[in-house]
Every structure is written in structure tokens, then in C-alpha cells.
Design a protein around this motif. Structure first.
Motif, PDB file in Angstrom:
ATOM      1  N   LYS A  62     -33.492  41.235  44.291  1.00  0.00           N
ATOM      2  CA  LYS A  62     -32.435  40.246  44.589  1.00  0.00           C
ATOM      3  C   LYS A  62     -32.109  39.429  43.341  1.00  0.00           C
ATOM      4  N   GLU A  63     -33.131  39.065  42.594  1.00  0.00           N
ATOM      5  CA  GLU A  63     -32.906  38.316  41.352  1.00  0.00           C
ATOM      6  C   GLU A  63     -32.148  39.176  40.342  1.00  0.00           C
ATOM      7  N   ALA A  64     -32.480  40.456  40.284  1.00  0.00           N
ATOM      8  CA  ALA A  64     -31.876  41.359  39.300  1.00  0.00           C
ATOM      9  C   ALA A  64     -30.406  41.643  39.564  1.00  0.00           C
ATOM     10  N   VAL A  65     -29.939  41.466  40.799  1.00  0.00           N
ATOM     11  CA  VAL A  65     -28.523  41.729  41.091  1.00  0.00           C
ATOM     12  C   VAL A  65     -27.678  40.456  41.076  1.00  0.00           C
ATOM     13  N   GLN A  66     -28.265  39.376  40.596  1.00  0.00           N
ATOM     14  CA  GLN A  66     -27.464  38.163  40.423  1.00  0.00           C
ATOM     15  C   GLN A  66     -26.460  38.402  39.299  1.00  0.00           C
ATOM     16  N   GLY A 122     -26.241  50.078  43.734  1.00  0.00           N
ATOM     17  CA  GLY A 122     -27.648  49.995  43.344  1.00  0.00           C
ATOM     18  C   GLY A 122     -28.114  51.099  42.429  1.00  0.00           C
ATOM     19  N   GLY A 123     -27.870  52.346  42.798  1.00  0.00           N
ATOM     20  CA  GLY A 123     -28.309  53.477  41.980  1.00  0.00           C
ATOM     21  C   GLY A 123     -27.665  53.493  40.614  1.00  0.00           C
ATOM     22  N   PHE A 124     -26.369  53.192  40.569  1.00  0.00           N
ATOM     23  CA  PHE A 124     -25.662  53.174  39.294  1.00  0.00           C
ATOM     24  C   PHE A 124     -26.133  52.024  38.410  1.00  0.00           C
ATOM     25  N   LEU A 125     -26.505  50.905  39.041  1.00  0.00           N
ATOM     26  CA  LEU A 125     -26.984  49.765  38.262  1.00  0.00           C
ATOM     27  C   LEU A 125     -28.361  50.039  37.662  1.00  0.00           C
ATOM     28  N   ILE A 126     -29.147  50.860  38.328  1.00  0.00           N
ATOM     29  CA  ILE A 126     -30.481  51.191  37.808  1.00  0.00           C
ATOM     30  C   ILE A 126     -30.367  52.141  36.618  1.00  0.00           C
ATOM     31  N   THR A 127     -29.533  53.158  36.740  1.00  0.00           N
ATOM     32  CA  THR A 127     -29.463  54.191  35.701  1.00  0.00           C
ATOM     33  C   THR A 127     -28.316  54.004  34.717  1.00  0.00           C
ATOM     34  N   GLY A 128     -27.292  53.271  35.120  1.00  0.00           N
ATOM     35  CA  GLY A 128     -26.099  53.155  34.282  1.00  0.00           C
ATOM     36  C   GLY A 128     -25.210  54.370  34.480  1.00  0.00           C
ATOM     37  N   THR A 129     -24.054  54.350  33.859  1.00  0.00           N
ATOM     38  CA  THR A 129     -23.118  55.470  33.878  1.00  0.00           C
ATOM     39  C   THR A 129     -22.648  55.690  32.448  1.00  0.00           C
ATOM     40  N   ASP A 150     -28.252  47.756  34.595  1.00  0.00           N
ATOM     41  CA  ASP A 150     -28.757  46.401  34.775  1.00  0.00           C
ATOM     42  C   ASP A 150     -30.199  46.434  34.266  1.00  0.00           C
ATOM     43  N   ARG A 151     -30.455  45.761  33.174  1.00  0.00           N
ATOM     44  CA  ARG A 151     -31.772  45.840  32.518  1.00  0.00           C
ATOM     45  C   ARG A 151     -32.899  45.360  33.433  1.00  0.00           C
ATOM     46  N   GLU A 152     -32.619  44.348  34.257  1.00  0.00           N
ATOM     47  CA  GLU A 152     -33.655  43.836  35.161  1.00  0.00           C
ATOM     48  C   GLU A 152     -34.008  44.873  36.231  1.00  0.00           C
ATOM     49  N   LEU A 153     -33.009  45.549  36.779  1.00  0.00           N
ATOM     50  CA  LEU A 153     -33.278  46.604  37.761  1.00  0.00           C
ATOM     51  C   LEU A 153     -34.002  47.774  37.110  1.00  0.00           C
ATOM     52  N   GLN A 154     -33.625  48.071  35.887  1.00  0.00           N
ATOM     53  CA  GLN A 154     -34.272  49.163  35.178  1.00  0.00           C
ATOM     54  C   GLN A 154     -35.762  48.855  34.964  1.00  0.00           C
ATOM     55  N   LYS A 155     -36.085  47.593  34.689  1.00  0.00           N
ATOM     56  CA  LYS A 155     -37.493  47.206  34.534  1.00  0.00           C
ATOM     57  C   LYS A 155     -38.266  47.449  35.832  1.00  0.00           C
ATOM     58  N   ILE A 156     -37.652  47.095  36.946  1.00  0.00           N
ATOM     59  CA  ILE A 156     -38.324  47.223  38.236  1.00  0.00           C
ATOM     60  C   ILE A 156     -38.525  48.690  38.613  1.00  0.00           C
ATOM     61  N   TYR A 157     -37.466  49.481  38.510  1.00  0.00           N
ATOM     62  CA  TYR A 157     -37.492  50.827  39.067  1.00  0.00           C
ATOM     63  C   TYR A 157     -37.816  51.940  38.072  1.00  0.00           C
ATOM     64  N   LYS A 158     -37.867  51.627  36.793  1.00  0.00           N
ATOM     65  CA  LYS A 158     -38.117  52.685  35.812  1.00  0.00           C
ATOM     66  C   LYS A 158     -39.302  52.420  34.889  1.00  0.00           C
ATOM     67  N   GLN A 159     -39.704  51.166  34.720  1.00  0.00           N
ATOM     68  CA  GLN A 159     -40.783  50.884  33.773  1.00  0.00           C
ATOM     69  C   GLN A 159     -42.156  50.967  34.428  1.00  0.00           C
ATOM     70  N   LYS A 160     -43.044  51.650  33.768  1.00  0.00           N
ATOM     71  CA  LYS A 160     -44.398  51.833  34.286  1.00  0.00           C
ATOM     72  C   LYS A 160     -45.168  50.519  34.364  1.00  0.00           C
ATOM     73  N   LYS A 161     -44.874  49.577  33.474  1.00  0.00           N
ATOM     74  CA  LYS A 161     -45.603  48.312  33.458  1.00  0.00           C
ATOM     75  C   LYS A 161     -45.374  47.547  34.761  1.00  0.00           C
TER      76      LYS A 161
END
Length: 144
Positions: free
Chosen positions: A48-52, A97-104, A110-121
Motif C-alpha cells: 500500500k505504501e509502495a503504490v502511493q 500492479g504487475g506492470f508496476l512491479i516489472t515495468g514496461t 515502481d522501485r518500492e514494489l520491485q523491492k518487495i516482490y523481486k529483491q531477495k533481501k
């Protein structure tokens, strides 16, 4: 079929802790439900914070709010001895949502969404939090 973005957790250490808790006659279902609920709520809040608008491409200029409405409300479900919790976006609802995670090709993710859904940390931290819930219960059972 639409591309799916899925969080994958490595739960080998978690499973070992659950087995130990089971050996101590702990309420495994309750503890696992609690751990998954906490993990799901953390991911939901962070999403929710990441889609602000401040995090969205073009600072949310084209946002209608549909993506935020498509965020899954995490609910733990059991199928026999297997528990699961849905997180992320409900792709049946409108939103990007999906496009914001991966970009086009024309839009940065969206860098914040990418951190949540793609970063191992991030995922590793969620796993550690889940393990802490089980460890706390093990300590209680052992009289600690």
C-alpha cells in the motif's frame, strides 16, 4: 494467460522449527497461522505504501486508485496440513500492479514494489520474521 508475479519463500528453516514445535506439543496450526498473518499484513502494508503517488511513475499523474484497490487482503487458508496466504495484487481486478512491479518498455517499474516482490533481501526479512514467531512459541513451550 497473464504473467504472474509470485513471492517465493524458502521455508526449510521454518519447517524445521515447526517440526520442533510439533514435538513440544505446540499448537502448530495457530502459530503458523499467526506467522503467515503477520507476514501477509507486513507485505500488504508495504505494498500500500509502495503504490502511493510519490512512488508511482510520473508521480502518480495517471493513477486512478484502481491498483491500490486491487491489493490482496491477506487471509490464511488451510488445505489439510498446508497453509497459504495470498499477497500482492488481485489480477482479476483492474489495476497496474504487475506492470508496476516489472515495468514496461516505456515505463520504469515502481522501485518500492520491485523491492518487495523481486529483491531477495526483503523476502529474507519476511522469512526471518516468520521464524521469530515460531521461535518465540518454542521458547514458551520450553519454559524460557
Amino acid at each position: 494467460m497473464a504473467k504472474r508475479n509470485t513471492l517465493k519463500l524458502e521455508l526449510s528453516g521454518f519447517n524445521e522449527l515447526v517440526t520442533k514445535l510439533e514435538g513440544l506439543n505446540g499448537d502448530v496450526k495457530k502459530v503458523v497461522t499467526n506467522a503467515l498473518t503477520q507476514a501477509g499484513e507486513t507485505i500488504e502494508e508495504d505494498t500500500k505504501e509502495a503504490v502511493q503517488k510519490s512512488h508511482l511513475p510520473a508521480k502518480g499523474r495517471y493513477s486512478t486508485g484502481d491498483t491500490e484497490k486491487a491489493i490482496v487482503n491477506p487471509k490464511v487458508e488451510w488445505s489439510g496440513t498446508v497453509a497459504s496466504v495470498g499477497v500482492g495484487f488481485d489480477y482479476a481486478k483492474s489495476g497496474a500492479g504487475g506492470f508496476l512491479i516489472t515495468g514496461t518498455p516505456r515505463m520504469q517499474p515502481d522501485r518500492e514494489l520491485q523491492k518487495i516482490y523481486k529483491q531477495k533481501k526483503y523476502i529474507s526479512n519476511i522469512q526471518k520474521d516468520m521464524q521469530e514467531v515460531v521461535l518465540d512459541e518454542i521458547e514458551k513451550k520450553m519454559g524460557g
